[in-house]
Design a protein around this motif. Structure first.
Motif, PDB file in Angstrom:
ATOM      1  N   GLU A 131      70.834 114.132  75.246  1.00 57.73           N
ATOM      2  CA  GLU A 131      69.528 113.748  74.800  1.00 57.73           C
ATOM      3  C   GLU A 131      69.819 113.124  73.112  1.00 57.73           C
ATOM      4  OE1 GLU A 131      69.756 116.129  77.059  1.00 57.73           O
ATOM      5  OE2 GLU A 131      68.171 116.843  77.620  1.00 57.73           O
ATOM      6  N   ASP A 132      71.824 113.918  72.566  1.00 54.17           N
ATOM      7  CA  ASP A 132      71.541 113.780  71.350  1.00 54.17           C
ATOM      8  C   ASP A 132      72.479 112.222  71.375  1.00 54.17           C
ATOM      9  OD1 ASP A 132      74.409 113.862  72.139  1.00 54.17           O
ATOM     10  OD2 ASP A 132      74.749 115.671  70.895  1.00 54.17           O
ATOM     11  N   ALA A 133      72.440 111.283  71.768  1.00 49.61           N
ATOM     12  CA  ALA A 133      72.541 110.169  71.370  1.00 49.61           C
ATOM     13  C   ALA A 133      72.176 108.982  71.323  1.00 49.61           C
ATOM     14  CB  ALA A 133      72.320 109.189  73.079  1.00 49.61           C
ATOM     15  N   PRO A 134      72.103 108.011  70.454  1.00 47.93           N
ATOM     16  CA  PRO A 134      71.537 107.291  69.334  1.00 47.93           C
ATOM     17  C   PRO A 134      70.156 106.752  69.368  1.00 47.93           C
ATOM     18  CG  PRO A 134      73.804 106.974  69.450  1.00 47.93           C
ATOM     19  CD  PRO A 134      73.922 107.484  70.617  1.00 47.93           C
ATOM     20  N   LYS A 135      69.157 106.918  68.888  1.00 45.89           N
ATOM     21  CA  LYS A 135      67.349 106.989  69.337  1.00 45.89           C
ATOM     22  C   LYS A 135      66.891 105.303  68.683  1.00 45.89           C
ATOM     23  CE  LYS A 135      67.654 110.604  71.460  1.00 45.89           C
ATOM     24  NZ  LYS A 135      68.682 111.460  70.484  1.00 45.89           N
ATOM     25  N   GLN A 136      66.938 104.880  69.737  1.00 41.17           N
ATOM     26  CA  GLN A 136      67.323 103.202  69.241  1.00 41.17           C
ATOM     27  C   GLN A 136      66.228 102.183  69.836  1.00 41.17           C
ATOM     28  OE1 GLN A 136      71.986 102.332  68.506  1.00 41.17           O
ATOM     29  NE2 GLN A 136      72.208 102.867  66.575  1.00 41.17           N
ATOM     30  N   PRO A 137      64.657 102.469  70.205  1.00 42.05           N
ATOM     31  CA  PRO A 137      64.448 102.079  71.492  1.00 42.05           C
ATOM     32  C   PRO A 137      64.086  99.973  70.602  1.00 42.05           C
ATOM     33  CG  PRO A 137      62.863 103.125  69.632  1.00 42.05           C
ATOM     34  CD  PRO A 137      64.428 103.787  69.042  1.00 42.05           C
ATOM     35  N   ILE A 138      64.094  99.324  71.669  1.00 40.91           N
ATOM     36  CA  ILE A 138      64.210  97.910  71.219  1.00 40.91           C
ATOM     37  C   ILE A 138      62.648  97.072  71.523  1.00 40.91           C
ATOM     38  CG2 ILE A 138      66.977  97.457  72.275  1.00 40.91           C
ATOM     39  CD1 ILE A 138      65.453  96.795  75.167  1.00 40.91           C
ATOM     40  N   VAL A 251      64.602 114.109  81.537  1.00 39.06           N
ATOM     41  CA  VAL A 251      64.725 114.246  82.889  1.00 39.06           C
ATOM     42  C   VAL A 251      64.847 112.975  83.929  1.00 39.06           C
ATOM     43  CG1 VAL A 251      62.850 115.249  84.466  1.00 39.06           C
ATOM     44  CG2 VAL A 251      62.120 114.761  82.376  1.00 39.06           C
ATOM     45  N   GLY A 252      66.314 112.803  84.715  1.00 46.16           N
ATOM     46  CA  GLY A 252      66.390 112.382  85.533  1.00 46.16           C
ATOM     47  C   GLY A 252      67.708 112.431  86.265  1.00 46.16           C
ATOM     48  N   PRO A 293      71.077 115.198  82.873  1.00 48.42           N
ATOM     49  CA  PRO A 293      70.240 115.485  82.934  1.00 48.42           C
ATOM     50  C   PRO A 293      70.755 117.713  82.307  1.00 48.42           C
ATOM     51  CG  PRO A 293      70.879 115.452  84.797  1.00 48.42           C
ATOM     52  CD  PRO A 293      71.753 114.569  83.882  1.00 48.42           C
ATOM     53  N   GLY A 294      71.819 117.813  81.877  1.00 46.05           N
ATOM     54  CA  GLY A 294      72.239 119.612  82.096  1.00 46.05           C
ATOM     55  C   GLY A 294      71.568 120.020  81.336  1.00 46.05           C
ATOM     56  N   ASN A 295      71.032 119.783  80.058  1.00 46.17           N
ATOM     57  CA  ASN A 295      70.487 120.660  79.347  1.00 46.17           C
ATOM     58  C   ASN A 295      69.611 121.025  79.966  1.00 46.17           C
ATOM     59  OD1 ASN A 295      72.145 120.611  77.232  1.00 46.17           O
ATOM     60  ND2 ASN A 295      70.714 118.419  75.879  1.00 46.17           N
ATOM     61  N   ILE A 296      67.873 120.417  81.190  1.00 39.89           N
ATOM     62  CA  ILE A 296      67.304 120.374  81.733  1.00 39.89           C
ATOM     63  C   ILE A 296      67.620 121.401  82.737  1.00 39.89           C
ATOM     64  CG2 ILE A 296      66.392 118.565  83.420  1.00 39.89           C
ATOM     65  CD1 ILE A 296      63.923 118.680  82.226  1.00 39.89           C
ATOM     66  N   GLU A 299      68.730 125.241  80.249  1.00 41.05           N
ATOM     67  CA  GLU A 299      67.265 125.806  79.972  1.00 41.05           C
ATOM     68  C   GLU A 299      66.466 125.470  80.701  1.00 41.05           C
ATOM     69  OE1 GLU A 299      67.176 126.340  76.586  1.00 41.05           O
ATOM     70  OE2 GLU A 299      69.808 126.197  76.547  1.00 41.05           O
ATOM     71  N   LEU A 300      65.484 124.178  81.454  1.00 42.10           N
ATOM     72  CA  LEU A 300      64.490 124.860  82.215  1.00 42.10           C
ATOM     73  C   LEU A 300      64.265 125.442  83.992  1.00 42.10           C
ATOM     74  CD1 LEU A 300      63.340 123.675  80.235  1.00 42.10           C
ATOM     75  CD2 LEU A 300      61.845 122.245  81.852  1.00 42.10           C
ATOM     76  N   GLY A 301      65.838 125.152  84.002  1.00 41.36           N
ATOM     77  CA  GLY A 301      66.403 126.199  85.825  1.00 41.36           C
ATOM     78  C   GLY A 301      65.880 124.654  86.431  1.00 41.36           C
ATOM     79  N   TRP A 302      65.939 123.507  85.832  1.00 48.08           N
ATOM     80  CA  TRP A 302      64.830 122.808  86.576  1.00 48.08           C
ATOM     81  C   TRP A 302      66.327 121.569  87.275  1.00 48.08           C
ATOM     82  CZ3 TRP A 302      65.805 117.100  86.804  1.00 48.08           C
ATOM     83  CH2 TRP A 302      65.139 116.270  87.204  1.00 48.08           C
ATOM     84  N   THR A 303      65.651 121.233  89.395  1.00 49.05           N
ATOM     85  CA  THR A 303      66.408 120.215  89.576  1.00 49.05           C
ATOM     86  C   THR A 303      65.965 119.111  90.038  1.00 49.05           C
ATOM     87  OG1 THR A 303      66.021 122.121  91.443  1.00 49.05           O
ATOM     88  CG2 THR A 303      68.447 122.408  90.343  1.00 49.05           C
TER      89      THR A 303
END
Ligand code: UFG
Length: 329
Positions: A131-138, A251-252, A293-296, A299-303
């Motif tokens: 999630e903390d990767a640079p945000k550089q939308p194209i 979410v992936g 998807p490690g954080n979700i 934090e959310l217990g999502w798989t």
């Protein structure tokens, strides 16, 4: 208490509404029906037809229903169109979105889950993408998602509206019984187009670019079952009850598949053969987009349920083959 779902008659929105209803939740939908389908909604769901930018309408919905949280799907989603007509994307995805937030804040709604996108990352260098990767939308579409995440962060700081932005990777699949799925016009997504080729509704499928720096030369994406996506929204709403703030999660699945692998999966699952053509690269396609998807998960217990590619394709095949004209049929 009810959940207000903007864009609830669209693809991911309607599947999420379906899952919320199945969980016993009261749901109110706001949708222009410009792209969404009233027929995609479960019977009995209250539908208000109109725009998130119509402040008077949103205030009326909030006064007529006891809403304590929102899920905001409503937006334009076509990358190519956003390049040709950025104003349309900025006006709807940002300006109308802000009007929607303002009404929520005025009515004292404290939680919102927002449909963001992997498009916020642009052409990321590191794979999988944290999630903390640079945000550089194209493209302007990705820009609107990135800006709106920033708006949500400011709205938490100033007005206490808590949010989770869910950065979807490639949504795909349908309800496993084939009753609800994807019906876009125009359709630009890979899996429904390959399925149309398998159904004989297209002469062939074109592979956009075979010379990418990927194992088989075609683009790699992280395909996530729409039911898994719907579940992420429901978990995010619950998470916000205990974790005020402005959060963002990928979410992936964390696993990438190439265009050639998707075509192979469709041939395998449907047992249909069809022509595959090589075509030039589609402008603006990053070679690879795979989520971390490690954080979700933590934090959310999502798989990522249902997201084996054969399950995604089998559900999509069931939907498209039983609804050859989508909701119009
Ligand atoms: N592709 C083909 N042939 C086709 C259609 C697609 O080869 O006929 C390829 C694309 O070039 C791409 C891959 O299949 O490499 C997936 O394409 P999709 O259009 O299905 O999905 P995208 O990855 O382009 O788009 C997704 C979301 C968008 C979001 C974007 C962010 O669907 O909403 O990721 O990058 F904006």
């Amino acid at each position: 208490m009810a959940i207000l779902v903007s864009g609830g008659a669209g693809y991911i929105g309607s599947v999420t509404v379906h899952q919320l209803i199945a969980a016993g939740q009261e749901v109110v939908v706001l949708d222009t029906l410009e792209k969404g389908h009233a027929a995609a909604l479960p019977p009995g769901v209250k539908l208000y037809q109109g725009s998130t930018g119509d402040a008077a309408l949103v205030m009326r919905i909030l006064s007529e229903n006891r809403v304590d949280a929102a899920i905001h799907f409503a937006a334009y989603i076509e990358v190519n169109e956003s390049v040709k007509d950025p104003q349309k994307y900025l006006a709807n995805n940002i300006v109308n979105g802000i009007a929607f937030l303002d009404a929520l804040v005025k009515a004292g709604v404290g939680r919102i889950v927002f449909s963001s996108s992997a498009a916020v990352y642009g052409m990321p260098k590191r794979m999988p993408i944290p999630e903390d990767a640079p945000k550089q939308p194209i493209n302007p579409y990705g820009l609107t998602k990135h800006i709106f995440e920033g708006v949500l962060a400011s709205y938490y700081a100033a007005y206490g509206l808590s949010s989770v932005s869910l950065r979807y990777f490639n949504a795909a699949g349908a309800l496993p019984d084939g009753s609800l799925g994807e019906d876009h016009d125009p359709e630009s997504h890979l899996i429904p187009l390959v399925i149309r080729a398998a159904m004989g509704k297209r002469r062939s499928i074109s592979v956009f670019g075979t010379d990418y720096p990927t194992p088989d030369g075609t683009c790699v994406r992280d395909y996530i079952h729409v039911l898994g996506l719907a579940d992420a929204h429901i978990r995010a709403l619950a998470y916000l009850e205990r974790h005020p703030g402005a959060h963002a999660f990928n979410v992936g699945t964390g696993k990438g598949l190439s265009v050639k692998e998707i075509i192979g999966a469709v041939k395998r699952v449907t047992r249909k053969d069809f022509a595959v053509e090589q075509a030039p690269r589609r402008p603006g396609d990053p070679p690879e987009l795979v989520a971390d998807p490690g954080n979700i998960g933590r934090e959310l217990g999502w798989t990522p349920a249902h997201s084996r590619i054969d399950d995604i394709v089998a559900s999509a095949w069931k939907w498209h083959s039983t609804h050859p004209d989508g909701f119009g049929g």
